[in-house]
Structures are given as C-alpha cells and as structure tokens.
Design an enzyme around this catalytic site. Structure first.
Site, mmCIF file in Angstrom:
data_model
loop_
_atom_site.group_PDB
_atom_site.id
_atom_site.type_symbol
_atom_site.label_atom_id
_atom_site.label_comp_id
_atom_site.label_asym_id
_atom_site.label_seq_id
_atom_site.Cartn_x
_atom_site.Cartn_y
_atom_site.Cartn_z
ATOM 1 N N TYR A 95 21.522 19.706 87.948
ATOM 2 C CA TYR A 95 22.996 19.717 88.853
ATOM 3 C C TYR A 95 23.387 21.031 89.141
ATOM 4 O O TYR A 95 22.622 22.038 88.671
ATOM 5 C CB TYR A 95 24.348 19.213 87.018
ATOM 6 C CG TYR A 95 24.327 20.696 86.396
ATOM 7 C CD1 TYR A 95 25.105 21.993 86.363
ATOM 8 C CD2 TYR A 95 23.498 21.047 85.401
ATOM 9 C CE1 TYR A 95 25.560 22.553 85.579
ATOM 10 C CE2 TYR A 95 22.777 22.043 84.510
ATOM 11 C CZ TYR A 95 24.451 23.234 84.582
ATOM 12 O OH TYR A 95 24.936 23.918 83.978
ATOM 13 N N CYS A 96 24.032 20.378 90.674
ATOM 14 C CA CYS A 96 24.679 22.070 91.160
ATOM 15 C C CYS A 96 26.375 21.626 90.834
ATOM 16 O O CYS A 96 26.266 21.150 89.707
ATOM 17 C CB CYS A 96 24.848 22.070 92.486
ATOM 18 S SG CYS A 96 24.972 20.799 93.534
ATOM 19 N N PHE A 97 27.303 22.710 90.880
ATOM 20 C CA PHE A 97 28.239 22.815 91.543
ATOM 21 C C PHE A 97 29.027 21.783 91.344
ATOM 22 O O PHE A 97 29.683 21.020 90.425
ATOM 23 C CB PHE A 97 29.317 24.080 91.960
ATOM 24 C CG PHE A 97 30.266 24.510 91.686
ATOM 25 C CD1 PHE A 97 30.638 25.174 90.165
ATOM 26 C CD2 PHE A 97 31.640 24.265 92.260
ATOM 27 C CE1 PHE A 97 32.011 25.007 90.615
ATOM 28 C CE2 PHE A 97 33.180 24.427 92.037
ATOM 29 C CZ PHE A 97 33.140 24.432 90.708
ATOM 30 N N TYR A 125 28.677 20.369 87.362
ATOM 31 C CA TYR A 125 29.537 21.001 86.252
ATOM 32 C C TYR A 125 30.502 21.181 86.492
ATOM 33 O O TYR A 125 30.796 20.958 85.297
ATOM 34 C CB TYR A 125 28.688 22.577 87.184
ATOM 35 C CG TYR A 125 29.223 23.335 86.190
ATOM 36 C CD1 TYR A 125 28.738 24.114 84.840
ATOM 37 C CD2 TYR A 125 30.805 24.171 86.636
ATOM 38 C CE1 TYR A 125 29.617 24.823 84.150
ATOM 39 C CE2 TYR A 125 31.452 24.905 86.104
ATOM 40 C CZ TYR A 125 31.134 25.424 84.999
ATOM 41 O OH TYR A 125 32.338 26.098 83.751
#
Length: 368
Positions: A95-97, A125
């Site tokens: 995952y990223c943001f 996230y």
C-alpha cells in the site's frame, strides 16, 4: 494488465497479513500498522522534491521528475528490497497513502521485474486508518470493560497476563504507567498506538467476547493519550481493586524498576553504558517528583537511591534498592492512590488478592 486490488481491511488487519508500506519513511514514522514494514518507492527528499514540482508545474511534470529520480540502479535496488519482502511474505499486500500512483507503480515494477502479482490495498493507508478509527468506536460501544485497579506495584500486569479477555494497555503504549515507567526505547507514535489498540480490540470482538479486563489508567500513559471514545467507557465501568502486602509490592516493583529495566538498558546500550543510562534514568525520575515529595523527602530518597546504585556497582547486589522503593511506594504513590480511589468508590465491585480476583472474574463475569 490490470493488477489486483484488495479492500477487505477487516481480514487484512485482523489476521496480521504482512504489509509492504511503500510510503516515504517520514510518513511511516507518523503512523503505520503492526504488521507493516517500510520499503519506500520514494525517500523523504525525493517525495518532497516531487511534491514541490507537483505544486508548481502539475501532475505530469511531477511524474516525469519521479521517473528521473528513481531509475536504473536506484530503481533496481528498490525492487530488490521488495522482492526480498515478497520472498519472506508471499501472502502479503502492499500500500501507499491513498492506494494511488505510488502503490500502482510499485505493483507494476514488481510484476515486470519478478513476474509476481502482488495485490495492493484499495484506498491505501488512509482507508485502513479510517477503518480502524471506526472500529475503535464500535469496540468502545460493544465491549463492556471491567477495570482492574490497585496500588503501584500490586501486580496488575501480572494478573492481566493470566487472562484471555484482556488488553495490556501499558504493553501497547510501551510504558509502565508511572514516572519510573519509561522504557529505554521511545513510545510509539499516537497513531501507531491507536491502530494497534483498535486491532487488539477487534480481535477480542472476533472471539465473540463481550467483556474485557483493562488496567485502570488516567487519560495518558506516558506521553500518549487514551482515545476519548475508549476512556469515556473506561471511567464509567465497574472497578476491581487488587490487593497485596507491602512486601509483595516491593518485590514486584523491584523486579520491574531494577531487574527488568536494567536488563533492558544493558541489552540496548551494552553492559557498562547500559548500567549508567539506567542509573541516570532512575535519578531523573526521582527528580521529576521532587516538588510532590518535598525537599526533605526527596533528599532522603535520592541518598538511598545513590547508595543502592553504588552498592550494586561494587558488589553486584541490588537488594538495597528495596529501601528507597518502600519509601517511594508508602510515602509517594499510596497517598496519590488513596486520593484518586476516594473518587471512584461507587464503582468498586470487588477487592481481593490475585487468586480471589481471578475466581471472582470467572464466577461472576465468565471471564477466562
């Protein structure tokens, strides 16, 4: 090829699915999840430079700069880090943001260079953090806390560890809950604590428990706050007071403040430096409560502590620490406890020893 996304946050977080966090280290440090490891697509400086480019010249130019900064050997090294994580955690997700560009690029590069199809978290996230905030609120509404109180050194944490239906707040907060409760390594961020707490409560609910035992705490543990939604429930819940003799309390406090804390410092800093850092922490803790102790009592405690440290250093015998621990418990902690407990007497439902409390919890509340 459209690579897969997953959005079953409940299953991911409940089952401690390994998480590959490709955000920048500064983002990871602000807040993450217990099962996450950080192998960023962009480091802090690259992320900042791309953010400035995006603000000034727009998305296309920002993407262009990103590909200029992360290419060739830099790109190869980052994919190698991801590959190592994938080899160790084949059933994880990344995952990223927000689940957008960074995780999509990372996922694509992994597929192109390794042939591995590794799912990414839809919403990233931010979506999982939102899920845990909502679940924490549900847990506070659905779980019925029973609070475990008692004087300092009474063995509340020892009792909690004998139960299944409990959450060790001091363990999650990485702090023993008193002025002497600091560990050698810092407390997690407030967000990290909230995320882990929400997951632990979610696991309790998943086992179909409706009651949970928590240690009676103030609004903060160390420098981190208990979430308002949970604390509101805690301060209205029934209270059990654990009881033990002063000698038992001295022994428990001695084990925590002296034996365990010293071992922790020495493991972290080495034998000699660890002894010095541990001794310094004890002196600092005594000084923090000087005003409440009063000048004469502070001077007495400081002298007892200094003498105990000298004896321990010369003879490797730590027993002299029990002298100042007894004074600390009786003259400092007990009056504060009496004052605070006086305001909660209407909530007290039982008092007793460890075995008596365990029996009460089982018989009256079916808590194992």
């Amino acid at each position: 090829m459209e690579l897969p996304q997953v959005n079953d946050y409940h299953s991911i977080l409940l089952n401690d699915i390994p998480l590959l966090d490709v955000r920048a280290p500064v983002e990871f440090d602000q807040g993450s999840f217990p099962s996450a490891e950080n192998f960023p697509l962009l480091n802090n400086e690259e992320r900042e430079a791309i953010g400035i480019r995006y603000k000034n010249l727009g998305q296309d130019e920002a993407i262009k700069l990103g590909h200029e900064l992360v290419r060739d050997e830099v790109k190869s090294q980052r994919v190698q880090h991801w590959q190592q994580f994938l080899d160790e955690n084949p059933h994880g997700v990344l995952y990223c943001f927000r689940g957008g560009m960074r995780s999509k690029i990372s996922q694509q590069w992994i597929y192109e260079q390794t042939g591995t199809i590794y799912p990414r978290v839809k919403g990233g996230y931010k979506a999982m953090r939102r899920f845990l905030i909502d679940e924490l609120e549900k847990s506070a509404q659905q779980l019925q806390p029973i609070m475990l109180g008692g004087r300092t050194g009474i063995g509340k944490t020892v009792l909690l560890r004998r139960l299944n239906q409990q959450v060790d707040l001091e363990g999650i907060y990485h702090h023993r809950g008193s002025v002497f409760g600091k560990h050698v390594t810092p407390q997690p961020s407030q967000i990290d604590i909230e995320n882990r707490l929400s997951i632990e409560l979610l696991k309790i609910r998943n086992k179909q428990y409706s009651r949970i035992v928590l240690e009676d705490e103030g609004t903060n543990i160390g420098s981190r706050a208990i979430p308002d939604v949970l604390f509101a429930s805690m301060k209205q819940s029934p209270l059990i007071l654990l009881q033990a003799s002063i000698d038992e309390r001295i022994d428990i406090t001695f084990q925590e403040y002296i034996i365990e804390s010293l071992a922790e410092h020495q493991q972290h800093n080495g034998e000699e430096a660890g002894f010095e850092s541990w001794a310094e922490q004890l002196h600092t803790s005594i000084d923090k409560i000087q005003r409440r102790l009063g000048g004469a009592r502070h001077k007495e405690l400081k002298a007892l502590l200094t003498d105990a440290i000298k004896r321990q250093k010369s003879s490797d015998n730590a027993e002299a620490h029990k002298d100042w621990i007894k004074v600390l418990l009786v003259d400092y902690y007990d009056p504060m406890y009496d004052f605070q407990t006086e305001k909660k007497l209407d909530r007290v439902v039982f008092k007793g020893s460890q075995e008596e409390v365990l029996a009460y919890l089982k018989e009256q509340h079916n808590i194992s």
